[in-house]
Every structure is written in structure tokens, then in C-alpha cells.
Design a protein around this motif. Structure first.
Motif, mmCIF file in Angstrom:
data_model
loop_
_atom_site.group_PDB
_atom_site.id
_atom_site.type_symbol
_atom_site.label_atom_id
_atom_site.label_comp_id
_atom_site.label_asym_id
_atom_site.label_seq_id
_atom_site.Cartn_x
_atom_site.Cartn_y
_atom_site.Cartn_z
ATOM 1 N N ASP A 1 0.871 -1.181 0.000
ATOM 2 C CA ASP A 1 0.000 0.000 0.000
ATOM 3 C C ASP A 1 0.903 1.225 0.000
ATOM 4 N N SER A 2 0.796 2.044 -1.018
ATOM 5 C CA SER A 2 1.665 3.223 -1.096
ATOM 6 C C SER A 2 1.285 4.258 -0.045
ATOM 7 N N GLY A 3 0.094 4.110 0.554
ATOM 8 C CA GLY A 3 -0.430 5.160 1.423
ATOM 9 C C GLY A 3 -0.958 6.282 0.547
ATOM 10 N N LEU A 4 -1.575 7.269 1.163
ATOM 11 C CA LEU A 4 -2.109 8.389 0.375
ATOM 12 C C LEU A 4 -0.972 9.319 0.009
ATOM 13 N N LYS A 5 -0.868 9.646 -1.278
ATOM 14 C CA LYS A 5 0.198 10.570 -1.692
ATOM 15 C C LYS A 5 -0.388 11.653 -2.571
ATOM 16 N N LYS A 6 0.117 12.830 -2.427
ATOM 17 C CA LYS A 6 -0.403 13.949 -3.196
ATOM 18 C C LYS A 6 -0.063 13.753 -4.677
ATOM 19 N N ALA A 7 -1.063 13.940 -5.519
ATOM 20 C CA ALA A 7 -0.844 13.746 -6.955
ATOM 21 C C ALA A 7 -0.087 14.936 -7.535
ATOM 22 N N ASN B 1 14.573 -11.585 6.956
ATOM 23 C CA ASN B 1 15.697 -10.891 6.306
ATOM 24 C C ASN B 1 15.278 -10.021 5.126
ATOM 25 N N GLU B 2 14.002 -9.896 4.882
ATOM 26 C CA GLU B 2 13.570 -9.009 3.791
ATOM 27 C C GLU B 2 13.580 -7.561 4.294
ATOM 28 N N LYS B 3 13.669 -6.676 3.344
ATOM 29 C CA LYS B 3 13.699 -5.260 3.681
ATOM 30 C C LYS B 3 12.317 -4.818 4.167
ATOM 31 N N TYR B 4 12.306 -3.938 5.125
ATOM 32 C CA TYR B 4 11.021 -3.466 5.638
ATOM 33 C C TYR B 4 10.826 -1.994 5.283
ATOM 34 N N THR B 5 9.672 -1.693 4.696
ATOM 35 C CA THR B 5 9.393 -0.300 4.326
ATOM 36 C C THR B 5 7.978 0.081 4.764
ATOM 37 N N ASP B 6 7.680 1.367 4.628
ATOM 38 C CA ASP B 6 6.347 1.877 4.989
ATOM 39 C C ASP B 6 5.243 1.241 4.152
ATOM 40 N N ALA C 1 16.137 3.884 5.721
ATOM 41 C CA ALA C 1 16.649 3.241 4.515
ATOM 42 C C ALA C 1 17.137 1.814 4.755
ATOM 43 N N SER C 2 17.358 1.420 6.007
ATOM 44 C CA SER C 2 17.955 0.090 6.219
ATOM 45 C C SER C 2 17.274 -0.660 7.365
ATOM 46 N N MET C 3 15.971 -0.805 7.252
ATOM 47 C CA MET C 3 15.238 -1.588 8.238
ATOM 48 C C MET C 3 14.983 -2.987 7.645
ATOM 49 N N TYR C 4 15.258 -4.003 8.437
ATOM 50 C CA TYR C 4 15.092 -5.384 7.955
ATOM 51 C C TYR C 4 14.261 -6.206 8.941
ATOM 52 N N ILE C 5 13.627 -7.232 8.399
ATOM 53 C CA ILE C 5 12.853 -8.133 9.249
ATOM 54 C C ILE C 5 13.827 -9.139 9.850
ATOM 55 N N THR C 6 13.977 -9.111 11.185
ATOM 56 C CA THR C 6 14.997 -9.946 11.817
ATOM 57 C C THR C 6 14.398 -11.173 12.496
ATOM 58 N N LYS C 7 13.085 -11.170 12.680
ATOM 59 C CA LYS C 7 12.474 -12.322 13.352
ATOM 60 C C LYS C 7 11.025 -12.406 12.859
ATOM 61 N N VAL C 8 10.598 -13.625 12.551
ATOM 62 C CA VAL C 8 9.215 -13.801 12.089
ATOM 63 C C VAL C 8 8.477 -14.656 13.111
ATOM 64 N N ILE C 9 7.456 -14.088 13.716
ATOM 65 C CA ILE C 9 6.696 -14.821 14.739
ATOM 66 C C ILE C 9 5.552 -15.592 14.079
ATOM 67 N N LYS C 10 4.913 -14.966 13.118
ATOM 68 C CA LYS C 10 3.897 -15.659 12.314
ATOM 69 C C LYS C 10 4.155 -15.331 10.847
ATOM 70 N N PRO C 11 3.893 -16.260 9.945
ATOM 71 C CA PRO C 11 4.174 -15.986 8.529
ATOM 72 C C PRO C 11 3.014 -15.258 7.831
ATOM 73 N N VAL C 12 3.260 -14.752 6.638
ATOM 74 C CA VAL C 12 2.165 -14.219 5.825
ATOM 75 C C VAL C 12 1.413 -15.435 5.286
ATOM 76 N N VAL C 13 0.095 -15.438 5.390
ATOM 77 C CA VAL C 13 -0.681 -16.563 4.848
ATOM 78 C C VAL C 13 -1.563 -16.041 3.712
ATOM 79 N N PHE C 14 -1.463 -16.712 2.578
ATOM 80 C CA PHE C 14 -2.249 -16.336 1.404
ATOM 81 C C PHE C 14 -3.337 -17.373 1.159
ATOM 82 N N GLN C 15 -4.462 -16.911 0.666
ATOM 83 C CA GLN C 15 -5.522 -17.831 0.228
ATOM 84 C C GLN C 15 -5.650 -17.659 -1.281
#
Lengths: 837, 107
Positions: free
Chosen positions: A429-435, B50-55, B71-85
């Protein structure tokens, strides 16, 4: 267009919710990302994005200069929040408006929401109430009606619970994630009024989680041998300890939920010991432990209630019931203390998490709306709302990176327009960003598959703005589709024991793009004894999936001889076949026998050929049997043209068989390849000759069995009801399999229908009688055991006399068993197959 | 569905433990098989370790530990995984976000 407001929002300090009430039902909407009903009331301004809800909450402690929560407490004050990233002030009203706008995006089944009921705490004064209204208008609502939270909760309970006295005074006990409120509500036929209220803005479920970690879990961990360093790490707040603390908080939250329903639970924690090894420690937590942690806090809420009652000169006997609101009221101790200390009945019949928004939506469903949706579009019609935005997008359709750059040029009026890009599975989700005229965004891709993104535009009220743009589709990790598609189907040969032959099971379809990888799980179809001559044959074939196996080219073959086995391989035990095809078409086959725990592997190059003589002999025998059988049928139907061709094929097959017999004495090592090639070409010719006719025959048989079954259903409602589900399952995909080129598929479906039909018939009295007379009318010599047949027939007469049809059914089945099977394949008594079922 | 997701979480935990200890009981094959059967039920899981973490990552619920360096936040521990259906058309939807610990890391 509804004439009532219908929509309601619980704008909470910690969490907010949105619901719709209409036609007597309430729908609490879920966040399209994450599927939760609650949206944390937190707003973040991270770089150039606005984040609202769960994502923002993650940063609330780490980036307090740009991420804000708890602003509801500041409503109506002059206090503002300075956003470092924007270098600007934001008022609590603006932040609340952003939460309200985000909640609007949860609503998927209404084009616009002109009017809304928003709940406010009982403690809100006029200024605070007006501030909430203003936030509602800023979020784009034309009409905002306020409703006090305790009243909303009472409405939800009053509308739900029957048999409860709906006159007098109720206590609304609201213990959420971070706040506690209690209110006395007076209920009469005409109105609900909040008499008085009290609360604590810093008490809730999060405090309980922290207490459980600090007072119970950490204490138990510190007592563990080999973890002496942990206490030192805790004291120095080392990063390892901070990380562990977050994990423990998560475990505590789960344990708290479990302890609400069970007297004890176990928590497993992986922690590094003094020598640096990871230890798995299992702690047992009891409800008594948990209660001891939170009892002080829970008693404090009781004290607040007593103070509230005293202040209003009320005794506990004046209160009819306590209604519970907020997730923390699931805790048994909270309920017990209220009942024990106050001696008032507790009502928990409404989900405490959604009670306020549900009550507010019930109110909204009856409240007449002054504003209408069309009023929303009116003032903006000449500006941006109806103006279309044209988007020229530019991005790579395939990518080997985990992120891909998306660029777009926007045309049209983009003043006060925001955009948002979301991946369809909910993971981005990119979040809301100004166009702006040109937008650029790095999109995170799902590994090794297609990611689809939606680009949406919103006006300043967060109402959607129409734009001309297709979804973005990017494939990650796969080379361009024009690279290396498979020219033919790749199949595994498996046994068809009923038909005593083999059939093909598709592994990779034609045009699949290389490289490919798949694991297939099957069972062993016959017991292979260590001292026998049976083999397990894993044969990978390339060709047409609908053709006979013997027409396809073997591209990979693993023969497992009995002497190679560690133990007898029992029928029904598991078999794993892992198949990989590289881009250069090397085939890597790995067979694992779970019973003997043995692995067999081989790499096959497409330039080589693989021939198993035993298998080839069997294939030729089957081919000969089939040809003979069909030849007889064609002669019987006087189709001499086909019979002539079949005869030629049969002669050829005999020559190949003879060649195989002489192989032992042949000096030419290439002879087996030559014979295999001849066999394959012959099988292809035979397959082509018969395929259309066989398909037509299979389809005709299918429809015959089907129409017979439909007829039987029309004769008896009881039968129809009993077998309808099975029947529907069988014919469900009819257009697909009837149109397919697969004889096997049509035959399999026919078989499925025939099983139902047999069952139906064997429960039909008329059929059983007719079948019996048919069997009785045959010559006794037709039965394989004449004496037994005579015995059964005598029993049958008696059963008929007694009208015992169940007995007749058994007798019929026994007689049928005594009739010889005339199937051609029975002659192949020693069918060996592949051993894979 | 929640029972199935709980099942996935347990399988994931067993897998994590087993892998971290070097697969002492040789469970790798059984784990792969469990994944296969979950896939037949339309469920897939993924560990973002170990994947990069972003907003913009909305497939995880993160607890951020230590300093925040965007710029350099990483996932260091996974308590529950992502589950897809997966639906019948093969489209995937997230039915459980991963629960993760995120830390600043200098690579």
C-alpha cells in the motif's frame, strides 16, 4: 437512495470502526487490507506518504515527531501536533478527519456517504463535540450526527437482549485497549440519557499484556538455569532484550486470550542461553497468575464505579445490569469482580469490540437524513470530482527485481487530488500521496509470480475520482514468455488397475515456460516384494496428454529393481516424484520411497533415449490385445475398412513382439531403440484411427447413463433427494469434460455416474426382480460355478416368495459374481504396470 | 478458516525450529509435503525473514526494535508468517499478515 443516515462511525481513542445499518441488519465493514474491523486511530506522515491505521501504529513510538495517536483526547483544545517531515502543524481535528476518510475506504458497497453518525465519549463537552463534527465535515460528510458512546452501546444491548428489564438504569463498563470509561445510563421507553460518567484515559488491555510479561513471564525466565545473562541484558536494555520483549508481548497477548477460555496455557519461548545456544523454554501460565497481575487494575475500575454511584447517590441495587463494552471485558476476572463486588448482573450478549458502532448504526438506520449523496457531487461538479484524470503509465511488465519502478504522467485537474496504489493481494500500500503531474513509485512485487496493482485517485474528502488507468500487472522472477515454452505435454505414466493398463497424468502442460519444477505425491499401486521380479517404473513421457501412453516418447525413466529395496515396498505406501526441467531441457528426476526411506535420482538429457525392455514388451502385449479386441468388434459390425487397417496394425505389432523375443540373441544393441520407435509409431497410428470413434462412443455412453439416472430420479422423489448432491458433483463440469479430447476423462465421469446408477437400481424393487429373472433365465452353464449358482437361485425363489428384497439384492450380487468377465484385458492376468497408482 | 490458519502457524513454527536446529529428524521432506497439501487447500505461507522493511509493506505487522533508520530496516524475526488464500482462478489474497520484529541493520 435511502432516506435514513444508515452509516455510523465509532471514532475511538485507540481504534475506530465503521458500520452500516439498513433493513434491520448491521454490517461492520472490514479493512480491505488486513481484513480487520478495527482501524487504529493513528496517523503518520512518513516522508511524502500519509499512513493511517496499523501501519502508522508501528511507528508511533519510534517516530513520534511524525506519527501521532491518542489525538482524540486533545479534541477541542488549542493543542496542535507539529509534523517534522511537513514542517507544519496538524490539529486534532485534521488528524481525526484523516481517520474518518480512511474509514470511508472500508465501505465497498455504497458510492458515497453523505451523512453519518459519529460516536463521542460521554465526557465530551460542547467544544469537543463541535470539534468532532468539524472533523466529520472535513472528511467530506455533509451531515454529521453525534451520539454518546454509552448510549450507542445500550442501544446495541437493548435491541439484542430479550427478557431484560428495559427500564431504569444501566451501567456501561467500557474497557478497551488503552482507555476505561464507565457511565450510568437512564433507560425509559422514550429516551436514553447519560446521567454521569467517569474514566481513566490510561488503562486498558495493553497494560495487562505488559504486566503479564513483567510480573510472570520474565520472572519465570530469570529463574531458568543457563539464562543468568538475561537479567543483565534486561537491566542494560540491550537490543537482544528489547527484541525478546516485543516477542513476549505478542505471546502474552495470545496467552491472555487463551486464559479467558482455559484455566491454564503454555507459552513456548526461544531464547539464547549463556553459552549462545538457542533454548526452547516452555512456561505454564495459569489464570490465577494472570489474575494476580491485573487484579489491582481491575479493582481500580470497581473503585471508580463505586465513586460514580456515590456521587449520584445510587446504590448498586438501583442498577439493572452492567453491559460490557471493549475487548478487555472478555477477561473472566473483570466479569467476576463486577458481579462479586457490585452484586449486579453482567450482560455480555453483544460483541464488546463492535457494540458501540453496532448500536450507533442501529440508530443511524432510523435517523432521517437531511443530506443526500447527490449533494456531495454538486459543488464539485465543475471542478475536479467529475473531471477525469488521464494517466499515461510506464513500467516494465516483467522484472527480475523484487521492486519495480512505476512512472506515470497525469493529465486533467489534479488540484487537491491524492493517489494510492495497492497490490491486489493486500501486501503493498503506497499510502495516500499527493498527486503531481509526474508520479513515480517503487512497487514491491510478489516473488516468482504476477502482481496486480490498482491505482486509485481521491479528492480532498477521500471520495474516489474517476481516472482512466488499467491495473498494473508485473511478473516477477520469470523470463520473458517468448523464452522457452514446452513444445509438448510432459506426463507421468501411472497404472489404471481397473482397466489393467496405464494412463498419463499431466505434470507440465504444453507451452509452460521453462525452467519448471514440481513434486508429485502418489501411492505405490502394488506390493513389491524384495524377492520378486516386479519393478517400480517411473516413466516420464513427452507427447500428447490425451493419447495412450505408448504413443509418447519416454524422456526420463527410473527403474527400481526389488533387490535395490531396503524392505518390501507395501501397496499404498507413499511415493514422491520430484521433477525439474532446466532451461536447457535437462530433466532431473528424484524418486523418494517414504516407506523404505530411499531416494533414487537421475538426470536425463533430452538427446538420449531410454527404453525398458520389460515395459516395452508389456506395452506391445497390451497393444496386441486391444487390436485383437477391436478387430473382432469391427468385423462384427461389418466395418471392413477399419478392420482391414487394424489387421495390418496387428501384423506389425506381432512382428515387433517377435523382435522383442529375439532381442536376447540379437547382436545389434540399437535394436531395442528401433523396436521402441516402431511400437510408438504404430501406437500413434492406432490412437489416431480410433480416437474420434472412441470419444464419440464414450460421450454417447455418458449421456445414456445420465439420461437413465434422470429417468430414475423422475420416478422417485426419495431417490432424487438422496442422490442429488452426488449427481450434481458428477455432472458439475460437464461442458468441460464432454468437450475435452480425453477419452479417459469422459470414461471416468461415466464411471462416476454408473456407480450412482447402480446404487439407485440396487435399491429399486422392480429392478431387483427383473435382474433376478434375467439371471435365472440364463443357462446354468454360463456361471463359473454351476452348483453354487443353482443354490443361489433356489434362495432367490424363496426370497421372492417372502418379498425380502434386501436378501434378493445380495443373491443377485452373488450370482453376478459367478458370471465370467468377458473383458479383453482380463486375459492380461499378469499385468505389471508401473507400480505407481 | 481461523482453525486452518492456526494450523499453518503451527506448521510454520515446527519448520522454523527444525531448520534452526539443522533438521535433526530429517523433517524437511515432510514439511515440504505439508506445504503441498496446504497448497491443495488453497493456502500458502511465506516467511519474510531478512527481507527489507518499508512503509509500504502491508503484508506484515511489525514491532520495531532499536533505532529507526528508514533506509535500512530489515525483518529480523518472524513470529507468524504471511498466509495467502488462493481462489479458483489462482489469485492470492492475504488472510494473515506476518507478525515480525524489524531492526536497523548495516549490510
Amino acid at each position: 437512495m435511502s432516506s435514513t443516515i444508515d452509516f455510523a462511525i465509532d471514532l475511538g481513542t485507540t481504534n475506530s470502526l465503521i458500520a452500516k445499518g439498513q433493513f434491520g441488519t448491521i454490517e461492520v465493514y472490514k479493512n480491505p487490507i488486513g481484513h480487520k474491523e478495527t482501524l487504529p486511530s493513528v496517523v503518520g506522515f512518513r516522508n511524502d506518504r500519509i499512513l493511517i491505521g496499523d501501519k502508522a501504529r508501528e511507528y508511533v513510538e519510534k517516530d513520534p515527531e511524525n506519527v501521532f495517536g491518542g489525538f482524540k483526547r486533545k479534541m477541542g483544545t488549542s493543542e496542535t501536533f507539529f509534523v517534522k517531515n511537513l514542517q507544519a502543524q496538524k490539529t486534532p481535528i485534521e488528524l481525526s478527519a484523516l481517520v474518518l476518510k480512511e474509514l470511508k475506504t472500508f465501505v465497498h458497497n455504497a458510492p458515497a456517504i453523505p451523512s453519518v453518525v459519529i460516536t463521542i465519549p460521554a465526557s465530551f463537552d460542547t467544544v469537543q463535540s463541535n470539534a468532532t463534527k468539524k472533523a466529520g465535515y472535513e472528511a467530506g460528510f455533509k451531515e454529521v450526527v453525534l451520539l454518546q458512546e454509552p448510549i450507542a452501546a445500550c442501544l446495541a444491548f437493548a435491541n439484542k437482549s430479550d427478557g431484560v428489564q428495559k427500564q431504569g438504569k444501566w451501567l456501561v463498563y467500557d474497557l478497551g485497549g488503552g482507555t476505561f470509561d464507565v457511565a450510568i445510563v437512564s433507560i425509559s421507553d422514550a429516551e436514553l440519557t447519560v446521567i454521569d460518567h467517569k474514566g481513566d484515559n490510561y488503562l486498558g488491555g495493553l497494560d495487562f499484556d505488559n504486566l503479564l510479561v513483567e510480573r510472570i513471564i520474565l520472572k519465570q525466565l530469570f529463574r531458568q538455569p543457563h539464562l543468568t545473562n538475561l537479567q543483565a541484558k534486561a537491566a542494560s536494555q540491550a537490543i537482544e532484550f528489547k527484541r525478546l520483549y516485543q516477542i513476549l508481548l505478542h505471546k502474552a497477548e495470545n496467552a491472555k486470550k487463551e486464559l479467558s477460555v482455559s484455566p491454564q496455557t503454555e507459552v513456548e519461548i526461544s531464547v539464547e542461553d549463556d553459552s549462545g545456544n538457542t533454548q526452547d523454554i516452555l512456561l505454564t501460565l495459569t489464570r490465577a497468575d494472570f489474575n494476580s497481575c491485573i487484579e489491582d487494575k481491575a479493582l481500580y475500575t470497581i473503585d471508580l464505579i463505586n465513586e460514580l454511584l456515590q456521587r449520584n447517590a445510587l446504590a448498586t441495587t438501583d442498577i439493572q445490569q452492567v453491559v460490557l463494552v471493549g475487548g478487555s471485558t472478555y477477561i473472566p476476572l473483570v466479569r467476576e469482580l463486577i458481579e462479586r463486588r457490585l452484586n449486579i448482573g453482567v450482560n455480555a450478549s453483544v460483541d464488546p469490540t463492535t457494540a458501540v458502532v453496532v448500536g450507533a448504526a442501529q440508530y443511524a438506520a432510523t435517523k432521517r437524513a437531511e443530506a443526500h449523496a447527490d449533494a456531495l457531487a454538486q459543488p464539485r461538479s465543475s471542478t475536479s470530482t467529475t473531471a477525469r484524470i488521464r494517466v499515461k503509465a510506464s513500467y516494465l511488465k516483467t522484472s527480475m527485481d523484487t521492486e519495480e519502478l512505476f512512472l506515470a504522467t497525469l493529465e486533467g485537474d489534479i488540484t487537491n487530488i491524492h493517489y494510492r496504489i495497492q497490490r491486489e493481494d493486500g501486501g503493498y500500500d503506497s499510502g495516500l500521496k499527493k498527486a503531481t503531474e509526474k508520479i513515480r513509485e517503487y512497487l514491491t512485487l510478489l516473488p516468482a509470480q504476477l502482481s496486480r496493482f490498482q491505482v486509485k485517485f481521491f479528492d480532498d474528502r477521500n471520495d474516489p475520482v474517476e481516472a482512466e488507468i488499467d491495473p498494473i500487472e508485473i511478473v516477477q522472477g520469470k523470463y520473458n514468455i517468448h523464452g522457452q515454452p514446452l513444445p509438448n505435454d510432459i506426463c507421468l505414466e501411472v497404472d489404471d488397475l481397473e482397466e489393467r493398463t496405464t494412463k498419463l497424468e499431466l505434470i507440465f502442460g504444453k507451452n509452460s515456460v521453462l525452467p519448471l519444477k514440481k513434486t508429485i505425491y502418489r501411492e505405490v499401486s502394488k506390493t513389491i516384494y524384495k524377492n520378486s521380479k516386479d519393478k517400480l517404473i517411473v516413466s516420464i513421457l513427452e507427447g500428447d496428454r490425451f493419447a495412450f501412453p505408448s504413443t509418447n516418447q519416454v524422456i526420463g525413466l527410473i527403474e527400481i529393481n526389488p533387490e535395490e529395496l531396503n524392505a518390501d515396498l507395501v501397496k499404498g505406501s507413499d511415493l514422491e516424484i520430484k521433477l525439474e526441467i532446466s532451461e536447457s531441457r535437462d530433466i532431473n528426476v528424484n524418486v523418494y520411497l517414504s516407506m523404505t526411506e530411499q531416494e533414487f535420482k537421475n538426470v536425463f538429457s533430452p538427446s538420449e533415449r531410454y527404453v525398458s525392455i520389460g515395459k516395452l514388451e508389456e506395452e506391445v502385449d497390451i497393444l496386441i490385445a486391444k487390436l485383437k479386441s477391436e478387430l473382432r468388434q469391427n468385423e462384427a459390425t461389418e466395418d471392413y475398412e477399419t478392420a482391414g487397417k487394424l489387421d495390418t496394425y496387428l501384423q506389425e505389432a506381432m512382428v515387433i513382439r517377435q523382435g522383442l523375443d529375439n532381442l536376447g540373441t540379437s547382436l545389434n544393441s540399437d535394436e531395442k531403440y528401433h523396436l521402441e520407435e516402431r511400437k510408438r509409431k504404430l501406437a500413434q497410428k492406432y490412437d489416431q484411427l480410433g480416437r474420434l470413434r472412441k470419444l464419440t462412443a464414450a460421450r454417447t455412453e455418458y449421456f445414456e447413463v445420465k439420461s437413465r439416472l434422470v429417468y430414475e430420479f423422475s420416478q422417485s422423489d426419495e431417490t432424487r433427494v438422496k442422490y442429488e448432491t452426488q449427481y450434481k458433483q458428477a455432472v458439475d463440469s460437464e461442458p468441460g469434460f464432454v468437450a475435452s479430447e480425453s477419452v479417459f476423462l469422459v470414461e471416468a465421469k461415466t464411471k462416476q455416474l454408473r456407480i450412482i446408477l447402480n446404487d439407485v437400481l440396487l435399491n429399486s424393487r422392480d429392478f431387483l426382480i427383473r435382474l433376478y429373472y434375467d439371471l435365472a433365465g440364463r443357462s446354468k452353464d454360463e456361471f463359473t460355478d454351476k452348483q453354487r449358482a443353482i443354490g443361489y437361485l433356489e434362495q432367490g425363489e424363496k426370497a421372492l416368495e417372502r418379498q425380502n428384497y434386501n436378501e434378493l439384492k445380495v443373491i443377485n450380487l452373488n450370482l453376478l459374481q459367478l458370471l465370467p468377465d468377458k473383458s479383453e484385458y482380463v486375459r492380461l492376468k499378469n499385468f505389471k504396470g508401473t507400480g505407481i497408482g | 478458516m481461523s482453525a486452518l490458519i492456526n494450523l499453518v502457524n503451527q506448521i510454520f513454527e515446527i519448520e522454523q525450529k527444525n531448520t534452526s536446529k539443522g533438521d535433526p529428524a530429517e523433517l524437511g521432506r515432510n514439511m515440504e509435503r505439508l506445504r503441498h497439501h496446504l497448497d491443495e487447500l488453497g493456502l500458502q505461507y511465506h516467511s519474510p525473514l531478512n527481507e527489507k522493511y518499508t512503509d509500504t509493506r502491508t503484508d506484515c505487522v511489525a514491532s520495531i526494535v532499536g533505532d529507526l533508520v528508514d533506509a535500512s530496516m530489515y525483518i529480523t524475526k518472524v513470529i507468524k508468517p504471511v498466509v495467502f488464500q488462493k481462489d479458483t482462478a489462482g489469485n492470492r489474497t492475504i488472510v494473515q499478515k506476518a507478525v515480525v520484529i524489524v531492526e536497523h541493520r548495516t549490510v
